[in-house]
Design an enzyme around this catalytic site. Structure first.
Site, PDB file in Angstrom:
ATOM      1  N   ARG A  35     -17.940  35.762  57.668  1.00  0.00           N
ATOM      2  CA  ARG A  35     -17.277  34.572  58.226  1.00  0.00           C
ATOM      3  C   ARG A  35     -15.760  34.707  58.079  1.00  0.00           C
ATOM      4  NH1 ARG A  35     -18.534  29.810  53.685  1.00  0.00           N
ATOM      5  NH2 ARG A  35     -17.608  30.896  51.927  1.00  0.00           N
ATOM      6  N   GLU A  71     -11.870  25.622  54.429  1.00  0.00           N
ATOM      7  CA  GLU A  71     -11.162  26.418  53.411  1.00  0.00           C
ATOM      8  C   GLU A  71     -10.271  27.498  54.034  1.00  0.00           C
ATOM      9  OE1 GLU A  71     -13.964  27.898  50.530  1.00  0.00           O
ATOM     10  OE2 GLU A  71     -13.944  26.004  49.449  1.00  0.00           O
ATOM     11  N   GLU A 120     -16.578  19.488  48.098  1.00  0.00           N
ATOM     12  CA  GLU A 120     -17.689  20.353  47.692  1.00  0.00           C
ATOM     13  C   GLU A 120     -17.648  20.527  46.187  1.00  0.00           C
ATOM     14  OE1 GLU A 120     -17.743  24.272  49.402  1.00  0.00           O
ATOM     15  OE2 GLU A 120     -17.154  23.542  51.375  1.00  0.00           O
ATOM     16  N   TRP A 141     -21.837  33.473  43.556  1.00  0.00           N
ATOM     17  CA  TRP A 141     -20.791  34.456  43.862  1.00  0.00           C
ATOM     18  C   TRP A 141     -20.028  34.937  42.635  1.00  0.00           C
ATOM     19  CZ3 TRP A 141     -16.804  31.383  42.407  1.00  0.00           C
ATOM     20  CH2 TRP A 141     -16.862  30.021  42.703  1.00  0.00           C
ATOM     21  N   GLU A 153     -25.913  32.984  51.007  1.00  0.00           N
ATOM     22  CA  GLU A 153     -25.805  31.981  49.944  1.00  0.00           C
ATOM     23  C   GLU A 153     -27.162  31.375  49.589  1.00  0.00           C
ATOM     24  OE1 GLU A 153     -21.270  30.600  49.929  1.00  0.00           O
ATOM     25  OE2 GLU A 153     -22.421  29.592  51.498  1.00  0.00           O
TER      26      GLU A 153
HETATM   27  C1  GLA Z   1     -16.962  27.352  49.655  1.00  0.00           C
HETATM   28  C2  GLA Z   1     -17.317  27.158  51.115  1.00  0.00           C
HETATM   29  C3  GLA Z   1     -18.751  26.817  51.343  1.00  0.00           C
HETATM   30  C4  GLA Z   1     -19.658  27.649  50.463  1.00  0.00           C
HETATM   31  C5  GLA Z   1     -19.260  27.427  49.034  1.00  0.00           C
HETATM   32  C6  GLA Z   1     -20.153  28.159  48.058  1.00  0.00           C
HETATM   33  O1  GLA Z   1     -16.512  26.265  49.023  1.00  0.00           O
HETATM   34  O2  GLA Z   1     -16.519  26.171  51.720  1.00  0.00           O
HETATM   35  O3  GLA Z   1     -19.053  27.066  52.699  1.00  0.00           O
HETATM   36  O4  GLA Z   1     -19.533  28.989  50.803  1.00  0.00           O
HETATM   37  O5  GLA Z   1     -17.962  27.925  48.861  1.00  0.00           O
HETATM   38  O6  GLA Z   1     -19.732  28.012  46.749  1.00  0.00           O
END
Ligand code: GLA
Length: 672
Positions: free
Chosen positions: A113, A152, A307, A315, A355
């Protein structure tokens, strides 16, 4: 536009929802489970481009129509994402020039991505088309609460070395400097024969034999920040035109070095951020600093945690789950420090993809009795009782100066000490406030300081145009400023301010610094302050007093007996200089002394590891109390006040017990 607290009158609760990974039957199950858990908001479509535009210009919104309707029927509002964070395969195949390029000149490949180049005009064209379609289609949908733009920014790719980016860099430089002569002067290109004749001669600094030009490095960082922000603005403009009353935002990440979030915040209607403290190593203090920074980006306006994870991420090297109660506790830390929302990545744990082992609100089993879902449900029900908190601010009389551009500059190579960490210096000053439950904001050096009594400026290496005056005015008007070593050295182009160091701060501090004496790891000196002695490391300034007085002296090495810490009266205020990195006890002592002078106190007294933060609005004064200890804590409250415990519904006065790993939210009821 309405205030966010009118659009979200309850604490926002929910998470990223990715229905395209599931079938319609599951959508109904999801909506029912959301209702049970008290979910009132979800972010939909963050990574949905490939299923919204299956081929160029072949759009399919039927599934999203259904999802929006189902959510609305179940009382769940939607932050609709613009789906631009992960462009589809057809775009990368058909237009490979949309791919970002790394510093070795290699394009990123499709298949994860965020592989887009922020400066690709073709990517931007495709973004505009998709965002316009989405906005037109859902502008009147009753579920639509806010727009979640992209995702992000810069998380994986914060630098791009494509041809489009190079051309955009040239244009950016032309706008900034107008003439190549000005650029040469600002970058100091007479050093090492780096002079340019034309803007088009400028290349990326991706493979220089040794230290590249500092001014150019700094401008590249500014340019990339601006490129990503410009991309955000492309989307924002479309959304504003079509849906002028729907708030827009993107989700930030902690103190993320590549993006100067202070420059972004004015363009967001609400700051939102994604918080992932490591349950093994993360500390409540590190987490609190991040919340305080996020609250400060829009000058105290409440933010949203967009989030976090219920249990574990996937990760890190080792991904341990949060312990029972920890997710709830850390959620309340966020609320205490100004969050009006607790959202998660993600609603339902994925079956496939990178994920699939990342935690979610509903685990793979879908079990309502799972620990995760039960904790989610408990928190969701509790938050319903906290409506009066929404919109409340955290009043702070102390602030820490924080500046991204300073961070970039002070950590570039070629310094007297090349292991300096700006964040570590900031954290040392933050620690004192945090441990004493003193509310503290972060503010830019040119920001409005008028509401503060005490401001700390750790390692403010770069002092830009106008900032000198701002800091002087603050002290002149009665403020107390604490500045630490290696401050006031360069201008916005990383050129030394001529004259003695620290030229822009010299008059307020009443000193000048003649030499720097950096120390290697393990080396130390000592401060003597009256009868007390403290160790100091990393750096010593050789200081000359002008109008200041010495408050502590170095006791060792060839500069022993010279001032290490100084105090200067300036106007109605006072400026303190700390010309070294002292042990924490010294910073604590000096800051607590200054707070005492100013009458800055905590909202209540509590044992260590208990956070107490005041949040206040027209709807009332609140104390949010978070006990991180494994034993109960006794809190002494202001004897002149009575409170109601919002979660228990009981009346509270004088003192209160908060259980181990537990929280209290108190609302003041009356003044005795
Ligand atoms: C980020 C992304 C999410 C996901 C989370 C996983 O914050 O915005 O799409 O990948 O990490 O921790």
């Amino acid at each position: 536009m309405k205030a966010i607290s009118d659009i979200l009158p309850h604490i926002a609760y929910g998470g990223d929802y990715n229905p395209e990974q599931w079938n319609e039957k599951v959508w109904y199950e999801d909506a029912a489970l959301m209702q049970k858990a008290g979910v009132n908001l979800v972010s939909v479509g963050i990574f949905s481009w490939a299923v919204l535009e299956r081929e160029e210009d072949r759009f399919d919104f039927t599934w999203l129509d259904k999802v929006m309707n189902i959510l609305h029927e179940h009382g769940v509002g939607v932050c609709l994402a613009t789906a631009t964070a992960s462009p589809p395969a057809w775009l990368s195949r058909k237009y490979p020039e949309t791919l970002a390029v790394d510093d070795k000149g290699v394009p990123y490949s499709f298949g994860s991505r965020q592989h887009y180049s922020p400066n690709s005009s073709i990517y931007r064209r495709a973004v505009k088309k998709l965002v316009t379609k989405l906005a037109e289609r859902y502008k009147d949908h009753p579920a639509l609460k806010m727009w979640h733009i992209n995702n992000e920014y810069g998380c994986h790719v914060s630098e791009c070395y494509s041809q489009d980016s190079l051309e955009a860099f040239h244009a950016w430089l032309r706008r900034r400097y107008q003439t190549i002569d000005t650029l040469n002067e600002k970058w100091g290109t007479n050093f090492w024969s780096q002079r340019y004749n034309y803007f088009d001669d400028i290349t990326f600094l991706s493979n220089t034999p040794t230290f590249p030009n500092p001014g150019q490095q700094l401008d590249y960082k500014r340019f990339m920040n601006d490129s990503l922000l410009e991309l955000y603005m492309v989307e924002k403009k479309i959304l504003r035109d079509i849906t002028p009353d729907v708030p827009v935002f993107t989700n930030f990440m902690f103190e993320f070095k590549p993006l100067n979030y202070f420059s972004w915040a004015p363009e967001l209607d609400v700051v939102t951020w994604d918080t992932y403290p490591d349950p093994r190593e993360g500390t409540p203090e590190a987490h609190a600093l991040q919340h305080d920074l996020m609250r400060s980006l829009k000058h105290g306006q409440p933010f949203l945690v967009m989030e976090q994870v219920t249990s574990h991420v996937n990760w890190r090297d080792i991904n341990v789950p949060k312990k029972p109660g920890e997710m709830r506790l850390w959620s309340y830390s966020a609320i205490a420090r100004g969050s009006d929302g607790i959202m998660f990545f993600q609603w339902r744990q994925s079956r496939a993809g990178a994920e699939k082992f990342h935690g979610a609100m509903v685990p793979h089993s879908g079990d309502e009795q799972s620990r995760t879902y039960r904790e989610v449900q408990q928190l969701g029900q509790e938050l319903k009782q906290l409506d009066s908190l929404t919109g409340a601010v955290v009043p702070a009389r102390a602030a820490i100066i924080f500046d991204w551009e300073n961070w970039w500059a002070v950590e570039m190579e070629g310094k007297p000490h090349n292991k300096l960490s700006y964040l570590e210096q900031v954290k040392a000053y933050y620690h004192t406030f945090y441990r004493r439950n003193i509310a503290v904001d972060f503010v830019q050096p040119g920001g409005d300081l008028s509401s503060y009594d005490l401001v700390a400026a750790p390692m403010l290496y770069m002092v830009k145009n106008g900032e000198k005056k701002n800091l002087e005015q603050f002290v002149e008007n009665g403020g107390t400023l604490v500045v630490s070593f290696f401050s006031g050295i360069v201008d916005e182009n990383d050129r030394i301010h001529p004259d003695y160091y620290p030229e822009p701060l010299r008059h307020i501090l009443g000193i000048h610094v003649e030499e720097f004496v950096p120390m290697a790891g393990g080396e130390w000196n000592q401060l003597s302050a009256g009868t007390d002695h403290y160790r100091c490391t990393t750096w010593s300034d050789v200081i000359h007093l002008e109008t200041a007085e010495a408050a502590a002296y170095f006791t060792e090495d060839w500069y022993q007996g010279r001032p290490a810490v100084t105090t200067n009266s300036y106007g109605k205020g006072k400026a303190v200089y700390v010309g070294t990195e002292p042990e924490q006890a010294f910073i604590d002592d000096i800051l607590t002394g200054l707070m005492r002078e100013k009458g800055i106190t905590a909202p209540a007294s509590a044992p260590p590891n208990v956070e107490i933060v005041e949040r206040t609005s027209g709807k009332g004064n609140h104390l949010v109390i978070v006990n991180h200890n494994q034993e109960e804590a006794r809190i002494e409250l202001d004897s002149g006040r009575s409170y109601v415990d919002l979660l228990a519904g009981t009346k509270v006065e004088n003192e209160v017990i908060v259980q181990a790993v537990d929280v209290l939210v108190l609302r003041q009821t009356e003044q005795k």
